[in-house]
Every structure is written in structure tokens, then in C-alpha cells.
Motif scaffolding. Structure first.
Motif, mmCIF file in Angstrom:
data_model
loop_
_atom_site.group_PDB
_atom_site.id
_atom_site.type_symbol
_atom_site.label_atom_id
_atom_site.label_comp_id
_atom_site.label_asym_id
_atom_site.label_seq_id
_atom_site.Cartn_x
_atom_site.Cartn_y
_atom_site.Cartn_z
ATOM 1 N N UNK A 121 0.840 -1.222 0.000
ATOM 2 C CA UNK A 121 0.000 0.000 0.000
ATOM 3 C C UNK A 121 0.864 1.256 0.000
ATOM 4 N N UNK A 122 1.899 1.233 0.849
ATOM 5 C CA UNK A 122 2.776 2.406 0.930
ATOM 6 C C UNK A 122 3.457 2.623 -0.424
ATOM 7 N N UNK B 287 -2.791 7.447 12.229
ATOM 8 C CA UNK B 287 -4.218 7.655 12.518
ATOM 9 C C UNK B 287 -5.067 7.479 11.261
ATOM 10 N N UNK B 288 -4.513 7.909 10.138
ATOM 11 C CA UNK B 288 -5.167 7.727 8.846
ATOM 12 C C UNK B 288 -5.398 6.256 8.544
ATOM 13 N N UNK B 289 -4.366 5.456 8.769
ATOM 14 C CA UNK B 289 -4.470 4.015 8.502
ATOM 15 C C UNK B 289 -5.545 3.409 9.405
ATOM 16 N N UNK B 290 -5.523 3.787 10.697
ATOM 17 C CA UNK B 290 -6.476 3.201 11.650
ATOM 18 C C UNK B 290 -7.912 3.622 11.315
ATOM 19 N N UNK C 158 1.871 -6.631 -6.147
ATOM 20 C CA UNK C 158 0.675 -6.319 -5.355
ATOM 21 C C UNK C 158 0.430 -4.810 -5.350
ATOM 22 N N UNK C 159 1.508 -4.035 -5.230
ATOM 23 C CA UNK C 159 1.370 -2.576 -5.202
ATOM 24 C C UNK C 159 0.785 -2.068 -6.517
ATOM 25 N N UNK D 190 0.708 -2.385 9.588
ATOM 26 C CA UNK D 190 1.694 -3.159 8.818
ATOM 27 C C UNK D 190 1.348 -3.106 7.332
ATOM 28 N N UNK D 191 0.057 -3.113 7.034
ATOM 29 C CA UNK D 191 -0.372 -3.171 5.644
ATOM 30 C C UNK D 191 -0.301 -1.807 4.968
ATOM 31 N N UNK D 192 -0.724 -0.748 5.667
ATOM 32 C CA UNK D 192 -0.779 0.582 5.034
ATOM 33 C C UNK D 192 0.570 1.286 5.079
#
Ligand code: 6R9
Length: 632
Positions: free
Chosen positions: A150-151, A515-518, A185-186, A568-570
Motif C-alpha cells: 500500500x505504501x 491515525x489515517x491508517x487506523x 501487489x502494489x 503493517x499493511x498501510x
């Protein structure tokens, strides 16, 4: 090897004075350390930038101009994770490989100004790829090996990169790190909207990976067929050289853009000065090329100065503790530049480990990325440096391009755990909250006055954000985001970020990014990420989350895992928090702002001394948080 230092206290003072009295002449003279196709006639002007009427090519400066004098000298000594796996590339070899790859990039349709993404483990192809981009005037965008798909997808989209250079896998002992699969994947995440047209794959091992017809190609056969000379693109000094994403206190990571002539002058000037660079040095900077330190002090500064650089594929303590010391002994490393986190981790293994190795080749040690504490400084200096080596603590940032405040060996008197003095030509100021410059021994907000050649040009696609982030907070000064203390002798001691950036093991993480990811987790209404002191990492990340009302026990029980997974994913595994606290609410001001200061203190285990809480909209929450953190 005994050598005469480049600078003495006297010549250093003269440098400081010349830079202060006539910066224009000083920097023009420093620009002459490079080879220009058109010499610049001005240093800086606010409108046009650094060395604006000059033109040059960065790879010519790092490679071609050394061929006559040091073509057969090692440019890179690469030590693979396996002891027997060593590659020595001379300047001539490196030049040939860079030219070959530059030709392949051109054949792939890459033109001047295009962006090329690089996602590689610690293999020589990383440096080769960066130099190849520079040769044809393309901007590289290096992605840290630890980024999640994702990053990577976000950065590919923002930069609009059409070509990607990656590896089949990375090696870590018997483990394989799936570079190509992560890249696939990206790219897939954006589907049709992906800008990527071509993926070039370095084969680090003989593991096979799926290739997408028409898009992917293995590099080895292409390199074997490519010509080993390549006409360099003459670039204007202010043309962009690369783009590198870094985290700030707000929003998504920003693409910091660095220029050509100013940046390379800065890389060369600072590498020479802070490491007292000498002919014959073996220079080892342990940074990943995905960070700015890996750009300026792996890929550019040392090569611009004709150094021999050490590149190590493996980890500090794998397969056995002492592996780094083994590399230093085996290859006669003279200059060793690493991070406080690494130093603290190695220190915790005990003194017997380094004592078993001959580290007498070392001459200069360096530290970067976070404040270094007294204990780590002393251990590094005494145990690794044998009390004999200069230890430079170098303060700087992605945005500054290279070191700004640092010891200059033998010219400046060291002080444990202080970054010491600004480099000649750098003008730091400390401001109070209102922006008033403070004199003398004082603590304040660290800003830089005036410009310097290494300063970033802008933020990719968002010059207005560059202005608001760095130039507008304290008009007339460049705002660093750091705080610092200055002592009576003018020495600087960096105290850490004054904004919402958390520095975990030298990795910048924006609280907003976490916070964005969460915020993508439906069952969570709100969250806040704060940094707390950590023995090894410098800072650790702690997250408070507020679940929506009415969740079942089972839903509540799964929240922490979801938070860890989504980060971990974002963002990547390196940003996974030390602790996640599930709380009913966050402390807020009456205007609705989260009070991070309180959350930080509570996460540190403090239970009192919070000052006046009456300005909070919900003062009762403080006791709740203390209870929850205490119980965890
Ligand atoms: C080069 C690099 C920049 C931030 C910076 C500061 C911290 C870096 C430091 C240091 C104290 C040092 N930092 N070096 N703090 N002493 N010697 O690390 O760039 O990744 O952009 O981070 O790191 O807080 O603002 P970058």
C-alpha cells in the motif's frame, strides 16, 4: 593509516569566517569541487535557486571524472550475507554498469524529468540504478525495502513513475523477502489507473518469480546486451535529481525534491568535511538507500569524492553477533556511519563481542537519524573507536540534503552527545514559540537562516505545501520541526521533534499517517498515535483507540490485532506500535483538539503532575487513561 586531517582548528575558523563574510564567493568556490559543463556564475539568488546558470551531470561527476585518476580503484566493495560472497566494483566497472542500465532505461522510454521507482535490497544495483537515472536526467524515487504494498502504491501514484526497478527477492539468511511479489501487489492495487508500464527485475538469487508479459523483464540479459557507454544528459543545476518521500506532521508522506548542482555540491562538501575524507578511506554508511542518508552518504557524496564505499547485504548481528565488526575487520573500514538505534542494540550485546575483532582500521565514526544519548555515544567512542577515533554526531534531515550541524574531526572540540557546531556556511537560530530569535545559552525551536546548497527544491506536485511546512511557520527562517538547546560555547544539543513526527529507530513516522491508517477500521471511531522514550529505538510508538459504542466483546477483543495489521499493511512493519490502548475517549481541549502531551505522559507511566486540566472538555478521562495504561 595515519593521515593529516583536512582541517585544523585554525583553517576551520577561517572557513567559517569566509562563509559568513562572503557567502556568494564561498559557495561559488565550493561549487568548483564539481565538474561542470557550464560553470555557474552565481551561487544563490532567491528567485532562481543555487548555481542557477550552471549545468552538469551528476553521474559524470561521480564516475567519469574519476576514470583517468582512479579507474582501477574500488568504488564499491560489496559484502554479501555469506562471507565468501564479495563483489569489488572499480570505478571503471561501475561506470560501465551504470551506462548499460542508463541505455536500458532510455530504451524503455524514460526521458529527462521522468520518474523511475527503485525498490531493492542492499545490492550494488541500487546504487547503479540511482546513477543510471542521474545519467539520463530521470528522477529516481527510491522506496525503502520495508514498505508495504500500500505504501508503495501511494508513492508510485503520487510520483507517476512509469518504470520500476526491483529484485526477484531479497536475502536474509535462509529467508527470502518478496520484493517482486510486493511490487506486483502494489501495482495491482491501482488496477488500470497504475502508471507503471515497465518492471525491470534484478535477480539477487536464482529464485524464479512470475513475470507479466509485456511489462516485466529480467535485467541480466538486457544488461549483457547493452552498450557500456552512454551519452550523459547535461542538466541545469536546478533541475530535479530525485524525489524521496518522508513523513511530516500532517497528511500523507511528502515527496521531497532535491536538485542537481546544489545537492551534489552539498553531498560532496559535507562528506569530505564531516568524515575528514582521505584518499584510501573505506567508507561505510549502514543506511538503506531508501532513506536520505543512503542517498547522500551511500550513493552520492562518497562517489562524488572518489571514495571506496562498503556495502553490506546483511544484518548487524546475523548469523552471529559481531557480524558488523567482522565486516570492518575484513575490509579495513576506516569510516563507519550508523544510527543510535543500531549502536544501542550492539551495546546491549556486551563488550566481549567487539573485543574479539581488530577494529584498528577505524578512524572516524558517525551517528545520524536521532538524538544519541550520552551512554551510547561513550560506548561507541570508547569501545568501538578505542577512544582514538573522532565521533561525529551529524544532525540533518531529508529536506536539508546533507549534514548541517556536526563535528568536524580534529577541527572542532568534541562534546559527548552533542552535534556540536553548524558546518561552515550554515546559520541555525533558536526561536521562542512566537518566532523571536533567542540569544546565548538557551533552548528553542531550531530554524535555519538563509539558504544552503543542499536545501530541497520543493515538495513534488505541491510547492504551496513546501512553503507552508517549512517557510511560513516562522517567516524568514526555514523551520526544521526540531527543538534544540545551545550552550554557552554555541554547541547544539538536539532535543527531538517539536511537531507530531515520531522518530522510531531513525524512521520518521507521522502521527497523522498512523491515525489515517487506523481510520479505515470501521469499529474504531478515533485514534491518536504518540511517541514515548524507548531504550533501543529512541522512541517507541503507542496508539490509543476509541471503539464505537455497542461493540460485542468479541469485536472488542479483535481490535488490537486489527490495528497492528492495518498499520503493517498501510505503512509497513517498521511502524507497528509497542502498545495499543483501547480507551473510551481521548483527552480533548474545548475546541476539540486531542491533547497529545497528556497521552504521551500517561503512556510513559506518569500518574500525576499534568498541570491544569480544567481547560479540557473531558477532564475525567485522564484518570481513566491512567488506569487503563497502568493495567496493561
Ligand atoms: C538524516 C535523517 C530527520 C529527523 C530530524 C531529527 C532527527 C536526525 C539527528 C536527529 C538528533 C541527530 N535527527 N539526525 N536528531 N541528532 N544527529 O535522519 O533524515 O529521516 O529526514 O530525519 O531525524 O528529528 O528532524 P530524516
Amino acid at each position: 593509516m595515519l593521515s593529516t586531517p583536512r582541517l585544523t582548528p585554525e583553517s576551520y575558523k577561517r572557513l567559517v569566517e569566509t562563509a559568513r563574510n562572503d557567502p556568494e564567493a564561498f559557495w561559488l568556490r565550493e561549487s568548483r569541487r564539481l565538474e561542470w559543463s557550464t560553470l555557474p556564475t552565481t551561487a544563490v539568488d532567491a528567485e532562481n535557486g543555487w548555481f542557477a546558470d550552471g549545468s552538469l551531470n551528476v553521474s559524470v561527476n561521480c564516475l567519469d571524472r574519476h576514470l583517468a585518476t582512479r579507474g582501477d580503484q574500488a568504488a564499491i566493495i560489496w559484502q554479501g550475507e555469506e562471507d565468501s560472497n564479495v563483489l569489488r566494483l572499480t570505478y571503471r566497472d561501475l561506470h560501465a554498469r551504470v551506462c548499460a542500465l542508463a541505455n536500458i532505461l532510455r530504451d524503455s522510454g524514460v526521458k529527462r524529468g521522468d520518474r523511475v521507482a527503485i525498490h531493492l535490497p542492499a545490492v550494488v544495483e541500487g546504487i547503479i540504478a540511482m546513477q543510471a537515472c542521474a545519467r539520463i536526467g530521470a528522477m529516481h524515487m527510491v522506496l525503502f525495502g520495508g514498505f508495504s504494498a500500500e505504501a508503495i502504491a501511494d508513492r508510485l501514484a503520487d510520483s507517476g513513475a512509469a518504470v520500476v526497478i526491483t529484485a526477484n527477492v531479497g536475502r536474509r539468511g535462509a529467508k527470502r523477502i518478496p520484493f517482486k511479489t510486493t511490487m506486483d501487489a502494489a501495482i495491482a492495487l491501482r488496477g488500470e489507473a497504475s502508471t507503471v508500464r515497465r518492471v525491470l527485475v534484478v535477480e539477487v538469487t536464482d529464485d524464479t518469480v512470475p513475470l507479466t508479459e509485456g511489462r516485466d523483464a529480467l535485467l541480466t540479459p538486457l544488461l549483457e546486451a547493452a552498450p557500456t557507454t552512454c551519452e550523459p544528459e547535461a542538466m541545469n543545476a536546478t533541475d530535479p535529481l530525485f524525489l524521496l518521500y518522508t513523513s511530516g506532521s500532517t497528511g500523507k508522506p511528502k515527496g521531497i525534491v532535491h536538485g542537481t548542482g546544489g545537492y551534489l555540491t552539498w553531498a560532496s562538501y559535507t562528506h569530505e568535511l564531516i568524515f575528514d575524507h582521505q584518499q584510501g578511506d573505506v567508507f561505510w554508511c549502514t543506511a538503506d538507500i531508501g532513506w536520505i542518508t543512503g542517498h547522500t552518504y551511500v550513493a552520492y557524496g562518497p562517489l562524488a569524492n572518489g571514495a571506496t564505499l562498503m556495502l553490506f547485504e546483511g544484518m548487524p548481528s546475523h548469523p552471529m553477533p559481531g557480524r558488523w565488526w567482522d565486516v570492518i575487520q575484513k575490509h579495513g573500514v576506516t569510516t563507519f556511519y550508523t544510527s543510535p538505534t543500531a549502536i544501542r542494540a550492539l551495546m546491549s550485546e556486551g563488550n566481549e563481542i567487539p573485543a574479539a575483532y581488530d577494529l584498528s582500521s577505524l578512524r572516524v565514526l558517525g551517528s545520524v537519524g536521532e538524538p544519541i544519548n550520552h551512554e551510547a555515544w561513550t560506548w561507541f567512542h570508547d569501545v568501538i573507536g578505542g577512544g582514538r577515533c573522532a565521533l561525529v554526531d551529524t544532525w540533518w534531515q531529508t529536506e536539508t540534503g546533507g549534514a548541517m550541524i556536526s563535528l568536524v574531526p580534529y577541527a572542532v572540540e568534541p562534546r559527548p552527545a552533542s552535534a556540536t557546531l553548524p558546518l561552515p556556511g550554515v546559520n541555525p537560530v533558536l526561536l521562542d514559540e512566537k518566532g523571536t530569535p533567542l540569544d546565548g545559552a538557551v533552548e528553542g525551536i531550531l530554524c535555519i537562516d538563509g539558504s544552503w546548497p543542499g536545501r530541497a527544491l520543493t515538495i513534488w506536485n505541491d510547492d504551496a505545501l513546501f512553503q507552508t511546512t517549512y517557510l511560513k511557520p516562522y517567516p524568514g527562517h526555514y523551520f526544521t520541526g526540531d527543538g534544540a538547546r545551545r550552550d554557552v560555547d554555541g554547541y547544539y544539543w538536539i532535543t527531538g521533534r517539536v511537531d507530531d513526527v515520531i522518530n522510531v529507530s531513525g524512521h520518521r513516522i507521522g502521527s497523522a499517517e498512523i491515525e489515517d491508517a487506523i481510520s479505515e477500521i470501521h469499529d474504531i471511531s478515533e485514534s491518536s498515535a504518540v511517541g514515548i522514550p524507548h531504550d533501543i529505538k529512541g522512541q517507541g510508538l503507542v496508539v490509543y483507540i476509541v471503539p464505537h459504542e455497542g461493540l460485542s466483546e468479541e469485536q472488542m477483543a479483535g481490535l488490537k490485532d486489527q490495528v497492528i495489521k492495518i498499520i503493517a499493511c498501510k505503512v509497513g512493519r517498521y511502524a507497528v506500535p509497542e502498545a495499543v490502548y483501547v480507551v473510551p475517549d481521548l483527552p480533548k481541549t474545548r475546541s476539540g483538539k486531542n491533547v497529545r502531551r497528556l497521552m504521551r505522559k500517561i503512556a510513559c507511566g506518569e500518574t500525576e503532575g499534568f498541570g491544569d486540566l480544567s481547560t479540557l472538555a473531558n477532564p475525567g478521562i485522564v484518570g481513566e487513561l491512567i488506569r487503563i495504561v497502568g493495567k496493561a
